[in-house]
Design a protein around this motif. Structure first.
Motif, PDB file in Angstrom:
ATOM      1  N   GLU A   1       5.894  10.026   8.430  1.00 29.05           N
ATOM      2  CA  GLU A   1       4.898  10.945   8.974  1.00 29.05           C
ATOM      3  C   GLU A   1       3.769  10.102   9.565  1.00 29.05           C
ATOM      4  OE1 GLU A   1       4.736  14.912   6.696  1.00 29.05           O
ATOM      5  OE2 GLU A   1       4.729  13.409   5.107  1.00 29.05           O
ATOM      6  N   THR A   2       3.210  10.543  10.675  1.00 32.31           N
ATOM      7  CA  THR A   2       2.078   9.837  11.280  1.00 32.31           C
ATOM      8  C   THR A   2       0.864  10.756  11.295  1.00 32.31           C
ATOM      9  OG1 THR A   2       2.574  10.510  13.572  1.00 32.31           O
ATOM     10  CG2 THR A   2       3.657   8.512  12.751  1.00 32.31           C
ATOM     11  N   ILE A   3      -0.300  10.173  11.009  1.00 29.24           N
ATOM     12  CA  ILE A   3      -1.569  10.905  11.050  1.00 29.24           C
ATOM     13  C   ILE A   3      -2.469  10.177  12.043  1.00 29.24           C
ATOM     14  CG2 ILE A   3      -3.563  11.718   9.749  1.00 29.24           C
ATOM     15  CD1 ILE A   3      -0.540  10.699   7.772  1.00 29.24           C
TER      16      ILE A   3
ATOM     17  N   MET B   1       2.151  14.449  12.352  1.00 27.98           N
ATOM     18  CA  MET B   1       3.526  14.606  12.808  1.00 27.98           C
ATOM     19  C   MET B   1       4.485  14.162  11.718  1.00 27.98           C
ATOM     20  SD  MET B   1       5.668  12.724  15.824  1.00 27.98           S
ATOM     21  CE  MET B   1       5.950  11.272  14.807  1.00 27.98           C
ATOM     22  N   THR B   2       5.397  15.048  11.349  1.00 33.07           N
ATOM     23  CA  THR B   2       6.490  14.690  10.452  1.00 33.07           C
ATOM     24  C   THR B   2       7.704  14.392  11.326  1.00 33.07           C
ATOM     25  OG1 THR B   2       5.654  16.186   8.739  1.00 33.07           O
ATOM     26  CG2 THR B   2       7.939  15.463   8.538  1.00 33.07           C
TER      27      THR B   2
ATOM     28  N   LEU C   1       0.827  -1.205   0.000  1.00 33.71           N
ATOM     29  CA  LEU C   1       0.000   0.000   0.000  1.00 33.71           C
ATOM     30  C   LEU C   1       0.865   1.260   0.000  1.00 33.71           C
ATOM     31  CD1 LEU C   1      -2.848  -1.225   2.341  1.00 33.71           C
ATOM     32  CD2 LEU C   1      -3.159  -0.352   0.027  1.00 33.71           C
ATOM     33  N   ASP C   2       2.072   1.154  -0.567  1.00 31.94           N
ATOM     34  CA  ASP C   2       2.971   2.291  -0.755  1.00 31.94           C
ATOM     35  C   ASP C   2       2.183   3.504  -1.274  1.00 31.94           C
ATOM     36  OD1 ASP C   2       5.191   3.885  -1.362  1.00 31.94           O
ATOM     37  OD2 ASP C   2       5.682   2.792  -3.195  1.00 31.94           O
ATOM     38  N   PRO C   3       2.257   4.674  -0.599  1.00 33.02           N
ATOM     39  CA  PRO C   3       3.251   5.142   0.360  1.00 33.02           C
ATOM     40  C   PRO C   3       2.916   4.894   1.829  1.00 33.02           C
ATOM     41  CG  PRO C   3       1.817   6.944  -0.180  1.00 33.02           C
ATOM     42  CD  PRO C   3       1.319   5.758  -0.972  1.00 33.02           C
ATOM     43  N   PHE C   4       1.874   4.103   2.105  1.00 37.18           N
ATOM     44  CA  PHE C   4       1.469   3.876   3.489  1.00 37.18           C
ATOM     45  C   PHE C   4       2.137   2.619   4.035  1.00 37.18           C
ATOM     46  CE2 PHE C   4      -2.181   5.904   1.276  1.00 37.18           C
ATOM     47  CZ  PHE C   4      -1.992   7.177   1.812  1.00 37.18           C
ATOM     48  N   LEU C   5       2.556   2.690   5.286  1.00 42.32           N
ATOM     49  CA  LEU C   5       3.335   1.623   5.898  1.00 42.32           C
ATOM     50  C   LEU C   5       2.563   0.836   6.938  1.00 42.32           C
ATOM     51  CD1 LEU C   5       6.521   3.783   6.449  1.00 42.32           C
ATOM     52  CD2 LEU C   5       6.374   1.877   4.833  1.00 42.32           C
TER      53      LEU C   5
ATOM     54  N   LEU D   1      -2.185   6.269  11.136  1.00 41.51           N
ATOM     55  CA  LEU D   1      -1.671   5.891   9.824  1.00 41.51           C
ATOM     56  C   LEU D   1      -0.235   6.371   9.712  1.00 41.51           C
ATOM     57  CD1 LEU D   1      -2.280   4.943   6.824  1.00 41.51           C
ATOM     58  CD2 LEU D   1      -2.877   7.337   6.373  1.00 41.51           C
ATOM     59  N   TRP D   2       0.653   5.504   9.228  1.00 36.37           N
ATOM     60  CA  TRP D   2       2.028   5.901   8.941  1.00 36.37           C
ATOM     61  C   TRP D   2       2.189   6.068   7.440  1.00 36.37           C
ATOM     62  CZ3 TRP D   2       6.051   2.567  12.106  1.00 36.37           C
ATOM     63  CH2 TRP D   2       5.769   2.703  13.481  1.00 36.37           C
TER      64      TRP D   2
END
Length: 303
Positions: A65-67, A95-96, A35-39, A120-121
């Motif tokens: 970055e975290t949301i 947060m970056t 699921l790039d760009p999500f980790l 979410l990362w």
């Protein structure tokens, strides 16, 4: 227009993080290209304070970055930059981590002792791995909500949708992050940029996503003997739906409606070297981050 096929549906798995927080992980620490760009995506929904109150004490992040999106309860946070804050129901924090940050996140239940939120990362591209850390807290009242004529509602947390733009911006992955409710029995189509990876995460209600290869839809329900379909409530089911390529999805809501997050982002297609909360591009960069942690140089001076 092309309907995105449903590649996979799966339930989030129970796991434990921090100092003993019980949560459910929809994906993470497996194939970072999926699921790039999500980790990683975590659902921290809990009814018992003893299962989350110990929280996530001080820990490092670099390269991501975290949301964080809170639905109920609160999260107190602090970081090595001196930022402190409190996220309440409906609030979002971006947060970056960039070059490196230490922070803590301590959840508190609502009046009934319940806590619910998501984290979410999103990966940072190589060019921004060592960017200066940043924080942004957004109150729920500042998140636009669109209500369509049929009762469908969409909260635009990140990105633009139906003429509204979310208040969180500047995220390198340039994601679209929507909180969607479709009322009982309604069928609704949502556009997604063709070049983005996309997934849905169902956290309340039930329904099905139509699939080009199986037009009747991928059922998010339980089928009983005979012809009867009894669509069960999915509030405890925590279902991830991963989509293939295309420029729209169509959802058919069940008898109690369906509420889900719809998240998409442009893939980075870069190598990933990952250890816990640190995500770099090479093993050498990862080893340098570990040395920085050991020798006290993880937090870089502001330029």
């Amino acid at each position: 227009m092309s309907l995105r096929p449903t590649l996979e549906t799966r339930k989030a798995r129970p796991t434990m993080e921090g100092a003993g927080v019980h949560l459910h992980r929809a994906f993470g620490f497996q194939d970072p290209t999926e699921l790039d760009p999500f980790l990683l995506f975590d659902d921290f929904r809990n009814e018992r304070p003893e299962d989350f109150i110990r929280g996530f004490p001080w820990h490092p992040h670099r390269g991501i970055e975290t949301i964080t999106y809170v639905l109920s309860g609160t999260v107190e946070h602090g970081d090595s930059l001196g930022n402190t804050g409190r996220l309440g129901a409906g609030d979002v924090q971006w947060m970056t981590a960039g070059s490196g940050i230490l922070h803590q996140e301590m959840p508190q239940g609502n009046a009934n002792g319940q806590m619910h939120g998501f984290q979410l990362w999103a990966n940072l591209p190589a060019s921004l791995k060592m960017t200066a850390p940043r924080y942004q807290d957004v109150q729920g009242k500042d998140i636009p909500e669109i209500i369509d004529d049929d009762g469908t509602s969409v909260k635009v947390i990140i990105g633009s949708f139906w003429g509204k733009s979310g208040p969180v911006d500047g995220i390198a992955a340039d994601p679209q992050y929507l909180d969607i409710f479709v009322p009982a029995g309604k069928r609704k189509t949502f556009k997604i940029d063709t070049y983005r990876r996309a997934f849905a995460y169902i956290f309340d209600g039930s329904g099905k996503f139509l699939d080009a290869s199986t037009p009747q839809g991928v059922l998010l329900e339980k089928e009983y003997k005979g012809e009867e379909l009894n669509i069960r409530d999915l509030s405890g089911n925590r279902t991830l739906v991963r989509f293939g390529t295309g420029d729209e999805i169509t959802v058919q809501a069940g008898p109690n409606g369906i509420r889900f997050l719809l998240i998409s982002g442009a893939p980075l297609q870069e190598p990933v070297a990952w250890h816990g909360p640190i995500v770099m591009n090479t093993q050498a960069e990862l080893q340098q981050a570990m040395r920085d942690l050991r020798n006290g140089t993880f937090i870089k001076p502001a330029h």
